[in-house]
Design a protein around this motif. Structure first.
Motif, short mmCIF file in Angstrom:
data_model
loop_
_atom_site.label_atom_id
_atom_site.label_comp_id
_atom_site.label_asym_id
_atom_site.label_seq_id
_atom_site.Cartn_x
_atom_site.Cartn_y
_atom_site.Cartn_z
N PRO A 155 0.80 -1.23 0.00
CA PRO A 155 0.00 0.00 0.00
C PRO A 155 0.83 1.27 0.00
O PRO A 155 0.51 2.24 -0.70
N ILE A 156 1.92 1.31 0.79
CA ILE A 156 2.69 2.55 0.87
C ILE A 156 3.30 2.92 -0.48
O ILE A 156 3.42 4.11 -0.81
N ASP A 157 3.66 1.91 -1.29
CA ASP A 157 4.20 2.20 -2.61
C ASP A 157 3.16 2.91 -3.49
O ASP A 157 3.49 3.80 -4.27
N TRP A 158 1.91 2.48 -3.33
CA TRP A 158 0.84 3.12 -4.11
C TRP A 158 0.68 4.59 -3.70
O TRP A 158 0.55 5.48 -4.54
N TYR A 159 0.71 4.85 -2.38
CA TYR A 159 0.56 6.23 -1.91
C TYR A 159 1.75 7.09 -2.34
O TYR A 159 1.58 8.26 -2.69
N VAL A 160 2.93 6.52 -2.31
CA VAL A 160 4.12 7.27 -2.76
C VAL A 160 3.97 7.65 -4.23
O VAL A 160 4.29 8.77 -4.64
N ALA A 161 3.45 6.70 -5.03
CA ALA A 161 3.23 6.98 -6.45
C ALA A 161 2.23 8.11 -6.63
O ALA A 161 2.37 8.95 -7.52
N GLN A 162 1.20 8.13 -5.80
CA GLN A 162 0.22 9.22 -5.88
C GLN A 162 0.86 10.56 -5.53
O GLN A 162 0.61 11.57 -6.19
N LEU A 163 1.71 10.57 -4.50
CA LEU A 163 2.36 11.82 -4.10
C LEU A 163 3.34 12.32 -5.15
O LEU A 163 3.64 13.52 -5.21
N ASP A 164 3.83 11.44 -5.99
CA ASP A 164 4.76 11.84 -7.05
C ASP A 164 4.04 12.54 -8.20
O ASP A 164 4.70 13.14 -9.06
N ARG A 165 2.72 12.46 -8.23
CA ARG A 165 1.97 13.11 -9.30
C ARG A 165 1.84 14.61 -9.02
O ARG A 165 1.39 15.00 -7.94
N GLY A 186 -7.04 2.83 6.99
CA GLY A 186 -6.11 2.51 8.06
C GLY A 186 -4.66 2.55 7.64
O GLY A 186 -3.80 1.94 8.29
N HIS A 187 -4.34 3.30 6.58
CA HIS A 187 -2.98 3.35 6.05
C HIS A 187 -2.23 4.62 6.42
O HIS A 187 -1.06 4.77 6.05
N ASP A 188 -2.90 5.57 7.11
CA ASP A 188 -2.25 6.85 7.36
C ASP A 188 -1.04 6.73 8.28
O ASP A 188 -0.18 7.60 8.29
N GLY A 189 -0.94 5.67 9.04
CA GLY A 189 0.20 5.48 9.93
C GLY A 189 1.35 4.71 9.31
O GLY A 189 2.35 4.45 10.00
N LEU A 190 1.23 4.34 8.03
CA LEU A 190 2.32 3.62 7.37
C LEU A 190 3.57 4.49 7.30
O LEU A 190 3.48 5.71 7.13
N HIS A 191 4.73 3.85 7.41
CA HIS A 191 5.99 4.60 7.38
C HIS A 191 6.49 4.73 5.95
O HIS A 191 6.40 3.80 5.15
N THR A 199 5.73 9.10 8.98
CA THR A 199 4.51 8.42 8.52
C THR A 199 3.93 9.12 7.30
O THR A 199 4.24 10.28 7.01
N LEU A 200 3.05 8.39 6.62
CA LEU A 200 2.35 8.97 5.47
C LEU A 200 1.55 10.19 5.89
O LEU A 200 1.55 11.21 5.20
N ARG A 201 0.87 10.12 7.03
CA ARG A 201 0.07 11.25 7.51
C ARG A 201 0.95 12.50 7.72
O ARG A 201 0.57 13.60 7.31
N SER A 202 2.10 12.33 8.36
CA SER A 202 2.95 13.49 8.65
C SER A 202 3.45 14.14 7.37
O SER A 202 3.55 15.37 7.28
N VAL A 203 3.75 13.33 6.34
CA VAL A 203 4.23 13.89 5.08
C VAL A 203 3.12 14.68 4.39
O VAL A 203 3.33 15.81 3.92
N ILE A 204 1.92 14.10 4.33
CA ILE A 204 0.82 14.78 3.65
C ILE A 204 0.43 16.05 4.39
O ILE A 204 0.20 17.10 3.77
N GLU A 205 0.34 15.98 5.73
CA GLU A 205 -0.05 17.17 6.50
C GLU A 205 0.99 18.27 6.38
O GLU A 205 0.64 19.45 6.24
N ALA A 206 2.28 17.91 6.43
CA ALA A 206 3.33 18.93 6.31
C ALA A 206 3.29 19.59 4.94
O ALA A 206 3.42 20.82 4.81
N ARG A 207 3.09 18.78 3.90
CA ARG A 207 3.02 19.33 2.55
C ARG A 207 1.78 20.24 2.40
O ARG A 207 1.86 21.31 1.80
N GLY A 208 0.66 19.80 2.97
CA GLY A 208 -0.56 20.61 2.91
C GLY A 208 -0.39 21.94 3.59
O GLY A 208 -0.81 22.99 3.07
N ARG A 209 0.24 21.94 4.79
CA ARG A 209 0.48 23.20 5.50
C ARG A 209 1.38 24.13 4.69
O ARG A 209 1.16 25.36 4.64
N LYS A 210 2.39 23.57 4.04
CA LYS A 210 3.30 24.39 3.25
C LYS A 210 2.58 25.03 2.07
O LYS A 210 2.75 26.22 1.78
#
Length: 264
Positions: A155-165, A186-191, A199-210
């Motif tokens: 799953p984390i590979d899929w989310y990383v691919a989405q973030l690369d878009r 239940g994937h937001d805590g994946l590393h 975690t995936l959540r921390s990356v997305i939230e930090a990017r969103g705040r920026k």
């Protein structure tokens, strides 16, 4: 050689157990090719209609039924107007004797639609993968989903691919939708790969705040530039002290009428 057993002769035979019937169906289905194609994302897949068509005849022949039961469902809006449904469906498989498999098939189907068909699409996806799991339907090569350009082995590979878009990484709304999806699954805590403790959540939230901060800064600069432009225009083109008529003649300013002096 064709099967010449009549219906009457079949009725006198001992019905198969559900396990025997499933094995018989599996032997007849065989591989199903990737005849569907997603032109937008450029990948091929096993189409729902092809899988159902391959299984329907053998299932009827050996008296198998798949009985669905939705055991969990999530509904939310992705972006501005895309309705999303995520359904967890349990399939009980019943054989000609009335017995059922010991462990039901449980699958998750996701559907998205701008109208009211999200749940229908989710059920279709769930049924497709229930057939694939129950009867081990392959395409005689690789698993079709791993050919998807944004899918991967975890799953984390899929989310990383989405973030690369770029349309996700540069869009606060798309990031929020991705985080909502990850949380629901239940994937937001994946590393994150190669980033211990992140975690995936921390990356997305930090990017969103920026992105939000950058947007606010752009709006502030635009407001300052607009104010500076107004000040410059006022300095270069001040309001005239006299009014002009249609012939560009100055119109004397009207003086307030004088009050008559009080009588002596």
């Amino acid at each position: 050689m064709a099967d010449t057993t009549t219906v009457a002769e079949q009725a006198t035979q001992e019905p198969l157990t559900v396990d025997e019937a499933m094995i018989a169906v599996m032997q007849e289905i065989g591989p199903v090719g990737k005849n569907g194609r997603n032109e937008k994302q450029n990948y091929q897949f096993q189409a729902y209609d092809d899988i159902v068509a391959a299984a329907q005849g053998p299932m009827a022949k050996y008296g198998l039924r798949m009985l669905p039961e939705v055991i969990d469902q999530k509904h939310f809006v992705r972006g501005e107007r895309t309705n999303v449904a995520i359904l967890t469906v349990r399939y009980r498989i019943r054989g000609p004797r009335g017995d059922e498999i010991d462990t039901p098939i449980v699958v998750v189907g996701e559907g998205a639609d701008v109208a009211d068909k999200a749940s229908n699409k989710a059920m279709t996806a769930a049924k497709k993968y229930a057939f694939k799991q129950a009867f081990e339907i392959s395409d005689d090569t690789d698993d079709g989903d791993f050919k998807h350009p944004v899918a991967a082995g975890s799953p984390i590979d899929w989310y990383v691919a989405q973030l690369d878009r770029p349309n996700v990484w540069q869009n606060p709304n798309a990031l929020a939708s991705l985080l909502e999806r990850a949380t629901g699954a239940g994937h937001d805590g994946l590393h994150m790969p190669n980033r211990p403790g992140t975690t995936l959540r921390s990356v997305i939230e930090a990017r969103g705040r920026k992105l939000v901060a950058e947007q606010q800064e752009r709006q502030r600069r635009q407001a300052e530039e607009a104010e500076a432009m107004r000040a410059q225009m006022s300095a270069e083109y001040p309001e005239p002290s006299e009014s002009y008529d249609a012939w560009d003649q100055a119109v004397p300013a009207q003086q307030a009428p004088q009050r008559p002096a009080a009588p002596a």
